[in-house]
Design a protein around this motif. Structure first.
Motif, short mmCIF file in Angstrom:
data_model
loop_
_atom_site.label_atom_id
_atom_site.label_comp_id
_atom_site.label_asym_id
_atom_site.label_seq_id
_atom_site.Cartn_x
_atom_site.Cartn_y
_atom_site.Cartn_z
N GLN A 104 5.21 -50.18 66.49
CA GLN A 104 4.99 -50.64 65.12
C GLN A 104 3.55 -51.14 64.99
O GLN A 104 3.00 -51.71 65.93
CB GLN A 104 5.97 -51.78 64.78
N PRO A 105 2.92 -50.96 63.84
CA PRO A 105 1.51 -51.35 63.68
C PRO A 105 1.25 -52.85 63.85
O PRO A 105 0.18 -53.24 64.29
CB PRO A 105 1.15 -50.90 62.27
N ASP A 106 2.25 -53.71 63.52
CA ASP A 106 2.02 -55.15 63.63
C ASP A 106 2.43 -55.73 64.99
O ASP A 106 2.29 -56.93 65.22
CB ASP A 106 2.74 -55.88 62.50
N THR A 107 2.94 -54.93 65.91
CA THR A 107 3.37 -55.40 67.23
C THR A 107 2.15 -55.73 68.08
O THR A 107 1.27 -54.90 68.29
CB THR A 107 4.24 -54.35 67.94
N ARG A 108 2.09 -56.97 68.57
CA ARG A 108 0.95 -57.43 69.38
C ARG A 108 1.37 -58.03 70.73
O ARG A 108 0.54 -58.26 71.58
CB ARG A 108 0.15 -58.50 68.62
N HIS A 109 2.67 -58.32 70.90
CA HIS A 109 3.12 -59.01 72.11
C HIS A 109 4.42 -58.40 72.62
O HIS A 109 5.27 -57.99 71.83
CB HIS A 109 3.36 -60.50 71.83
N MET A 110 4.56 -58.37 73.95
CA MET A 110 5.83 -58.05 74.58
C MET A 110 6.15 -59.23 75.48
O MET A 110 5.31 -59.66 76.27
CB MET A 110 5.78 -56.79 75.43
N PHE A 131 11.42 -58.43 74.21
CA PHE A 131 11.14 -58.24 72.79
C PHE A 131 9.70 -57.82 72.59
O PHE A 131 8.79 -58.29 73.29
CB PHE A 131 11.38 -59.54 72.00
N PHE A 132 9.49 -56.95 71.60
CA PHE A 132 8.16 -56.59 71.12
C PHE A 132 7.98 -57.34 69.81
O PHE A 132 8.79 -57.16 68.88
CB PHE A 132 8.03 -55.08 70.94
N LEU A 133 6.94 -58.18 69.71
CA LEU A 133 6.82 -59.11 68.59
C LEU A 133 5.46 -59.03 67.90
O LEU A 133 4.44 -58.72 68.52
CB LEU A 133 7.01 -60.55 69.09
N SER A 134 5.48 -59.40 66.62
CA SER A 134 4.23 -59.58 65.87
C SER A 134 3.67 -60.96 66.24
O SER A 134 4.32 -61.75 66.93
CB SER A 134 4.50 -59.51 64.37
N ASP A 135 2.47 -61.26 65.75
CA ASP A 135 1.85 -62.57 66.05
C ASP A 135 2.72 -63.72 65.57
O ASP A 135 2.92 -64.71 66.29
CB ASP A 135 0.46 -62.66 65.42
N GLY A 136 3.27 -63.62 64.37
CA GLY A 136 4.10 -64.69 63.81
C GLY A 136 5.37 -64.91 64.62
O GLY A 136 5.76 -66.05 64.91
N ARG A 137 6.02 -63.85 64.99
CA ARG A 137 7.25 -63.98 65.77
C ARG A 137 6.96 -64.48 67.19
O ARG A 137 7.77 -65.20 67.77
CB ARG A 137 8.00 -62.65 65.81
N ASN A 140 6.75 -68.16 66.98
CA ASN A 140 8.10 -68.73 66.94
C ASN A 140 8.71 -68.81 68.34
O ASN A 140 9.39 -69.78 68.68
CB ASN A 140 9.01 -67.90 66.03
N ALA A 141 8.49 -67.78 69.15
CA ALA A 141 9.03 -67.77 70.52
C ALA A 141 8.38 -68.87 71.35
O ALA A 141 9.06 -69.56 72.13
CB ALA A 141 8.80 -66.41 71.16
N VAL A 142 7.08 -69.08 71.19
CA VAL A 142 6.39 -70.14 71.93
C VAL A 142 6.93 -71.51 71.50
O VAL A 142 7.15 -72.40 72.35
CB VAL A 142 4.86 -70.04 71.73
#
Length: 173
Positions: A104-110, A131-137, A140-142
Motif C-alpha cells: 500500500q502507498p501509505d505503508t511505512r512500517h512492519m 502488521f504492515f502499518l502507516s505512520d499513524g498506526r 498507536n502501536a508505540v
C-alpha cells in the motif's frame, strides 16, 4: 553395479558383516517372505552381492550400514530440534509477508509484536502478530507498547514494499 534404494534398505536390515553371512541370511529370509515384492527385492540384492568380490562386498555392507545409521540419527535429531523450536515460538498471525498491505502507498512500517495482556487492542495474551502499518498506526502501536499492552519484537521500515530492518538488536527493544 547399481543397487536400488529398496535393496540398500534390505541389506541394511541384516546384522551380518560379511558377504557370506549376509547372502545366507537374505536367502533364508527370501523363502519365508510373505509378499512377492519383498522376495524379488531380497533375491535381486542377494544376487548383486554375490557378484561382488569379498573384500569389496564386506566394505560395501559396512558403508551401507554406516550411511543408514548416520542418516537415521541425523534426521530424527533434526526433526526433534525443529519441533522443539516450533513449540518455543508462538504462531505468527496478522499480515502475510507477501500480502497486499505491504505494498500500500501509505505503508511505512512492519512490526512483529507479542500481546502482553487481554486489554490489548489486538488479540489475546501470548499471541504474536505481524502488521504492515502507516505512520499513524505505528504511533498507536508505540503508545500501546508504552501502556504495557504489547511488546514490539522487531521493526522494519517499508519503502515501496521493500523491507529495511532496524539495526537495533531485538533484545534491545
Amino acid at each position: 553395479m547399481r543397487f536400488t534404494r529398496s535393496e540398500l534398505e534390505m541389506i541394511y536390515k541384516y546384522e551380518a558383516t560379511t558377504k557370506e553371512d549376509t547372502v545366507k541370511a537374505m536367502r533364508d529370509e527370501q523363502s519365508v517372505a510373505r509378499d512377492d515384492l519383498t522376495r524379488i527385492i531380497i533375491r535381486n540384492a542377494a544376487d548383486k552381492l554375490e557378484k561382488l568380490p569379498e573384500p569389496e562386498c564386506s566394505r560395501f555392507i559396512a558403508d551401507n550400514k554406516a550411511y543408514f545409521i548416520g542418516q537415521g540419527r541425523s534426521s530424527v535429531l533434526r526433526r526433534l530440534n525443529e519441533a522443539k523450536e516450533r513449540l518455543k515460538q508462538p504462531v505468527l498471525q496478522g499480515h502475510d509477508l507477501s500480502g497486499r498491505e505491504r505494498f500500500q502507498p501509505d505503508t511505512r512500517h512492519m512490526i512483529v509484536l507479542d500481546v502482553l495482556n487481554n486489554d490489548s487492542p489486538v488479540g489475546f495474551k501470548g499471541e504474536r502478530y505481524r502488521f504492515f502499518l502507516s505512520d499513524g498506526r505505528y504511533r498507536n502501536a508505540v503508545e500501546s507498547e508504552k501502556r504495557g499492552e504489547i511488546k514490539i519484537r522487531s521493526h522494519a521500515a517499508v519503502v515501496s514494499g521493500k523491507l529495511y530492518p532496524d539495526k537495533k538488536a531485538e533484545h534491545d527493544r
